[in-house]
Scaffold this motif. Sequence first.
Motif, PDB file in Angstrom:
ATOM      1  N   ALA A  67      -6.846   8.603 -11.509  1.00 13.60           N
ATOM      2  CA  ALA A  67      -7.299   7.389 -11.312  1.00 13.60           C
ATOM      3  C   ALA A  67      -7.074   6.567 -12.540  1.00 13.60           C
ATOM      4  CB  ALA A  67      -8.948   7.185 -10.851  1.00 13.60           C
ATOM      5  N   TYR A  71      -4.551   3.434 -12.942  1.00 17.32           N
ATOM      6  CA  TYR A  71      -5.124   1.948 -13.329  1.00 17.32           C
ATOM      7  C   TYR A  71      -4.539   1.697 -14.807  1.00 17.32           C
ATOM      8  CZ  TYR A  71      -8.460  -1.674 -13.288  1.00 17.32           C
ATOM      9  OH  TYR A  71      -9.077  -2.848 -13.170  1.00 17.32           O
ATOM     10  N   SER A  77      -3.329  -1.484  -8.892  1.00 14.82           N
ATOM     11  CA  SER A  77      -4.684  -2.145  -8.499  1.00 14.82           C
ATOM     12  C   SER A  77      -5.517  -1.058  -7.695  1.00 14.82           C
ATOM     13  CB  SER A  77      -4.465  -3.315  -7.589  1.00 14.82           C
ATOM     14  OG  SER A  77      -3.967  -2.759  -6.233  1.00 14.82           O
ATOM     15  N   THR A  78      -6.839  -1.261  -7.627  1.00 14.71           N
ATOM     16  CA  THR A  78      -7.605  -0.109  -7.046  1.00 14.71           C
ATOM     17  C   THR A  78      -7.031   0.046  -5.511  1.00 14.71           C
ATOM     18  OG1 THR A  78      -9.397  -1.624  -6.591  1.00 14.71           O
ATOM     19  CG2 THR A  78      -9.421  -0.289  -8.695  1.00 14.71           C
ATOM     20  N   LYS A  89     -10.890   2.496  -1.231  1.00 11.83           N
ATOM     21  CA  LYS A  89     -11.253   2.006  -2.479  1.00 11.83           C
ATOM     22  C   LYS A  89     -12.337   2.392  -3.364  1.00 11.83           C
ATOM     23  CE  LYS A  89     -11.266  -2.645  -4.220  1.00 11.83           C
ATOM     24  NZ  LYS A  89     -12.402  -2.584  -5.016  1.00 11.83           N
ATOM     25  N   VAL A  92     -12.005   5.136  -5.353  1.00  4.61           N
ATOM     26  CA  VAL A  92     -11.342   4.995  -6.762  1.00  4.61           C
ATOM     27  C   VAL A  92     -12.038   4.303  -7.641  1.00  4.61           C
ATOM     28  CG1 VAL A  92      -9.380   3.429  -7.506  1.00  4.61           C
ATOM     29  CG2 VAL A  92      -9.099   4.661  -5.382  1.00  4.61           C
ATOM     30  N   ASP A  93     -12.881   3.065  -7.281  1.00  7.32           N
ATOM     31  CA  ASP A  93     -13.711   2.462  -8.157  1.00  7.32           C
ATOM     32  C   ASP A  93     -14.770   3.478  -8.750  1.00  7.32           C
ATOM     33  OD1 ASP A  93     -12.843   0.062  -7.555  1.00  7.32           O
ATOM     34  OD2 ASP A  93     -14.237  -0.446  -5.925  1.00  7.32           O
ATOM     35  N   LEU A  96     -13.195   5.653 -11.366  1.00 11.82           N
ATOM     36  CA  LEU A  96     -12.950   5.059 -12.624  1.00 11.82           C
ATOM     37  C   LEU A  96     -14.119   5.000 -13.369  1.00 11.82           C
ATOM     38  CD1 LEU A  96     -10.467   2.072 -11.453  1.00 11.82           C
ATOM     39  CD2 LEU A  96      -9.755   4.040 -12.994  1.00 11.82           C
TER      40      LEU A  96
END
Length: 111
Positions: A67, A71, A77-78, A89, A92-93, A96
Amino acid sequence: MQKISSRREKNKVSEKNNIPKGEPDILSPWRTHEPLETYKDRLSFSTPEHGDLFYMIMDLPRKYRVAIYLYYYEEYSTEEIAQLLHIPKATVDTHLYRGRELLRKKINGGE
């Protein structure tokens, strides 16, 4: 009835996006199972700090490492990362966030 048809559509999309067996993995440099020691002498960095950061990132668990790479280095983008990895998503956030936290601890001398 609506849920069934949307599930069918979702399954079609996920089947279509799966990489067939035997095909190269698009993330192969970051998903390698090869130990870093086998190729680290072939790596070069513009500054020692870039090298240190690279090795810290490579020490992260795979889900955070991939990730962060996509990024920050590939500038996805996410939303795009979520599509590439077939994960939500929000996941992913989270990857990160947790990856950055682990890097922050390593940089500050924790671990």
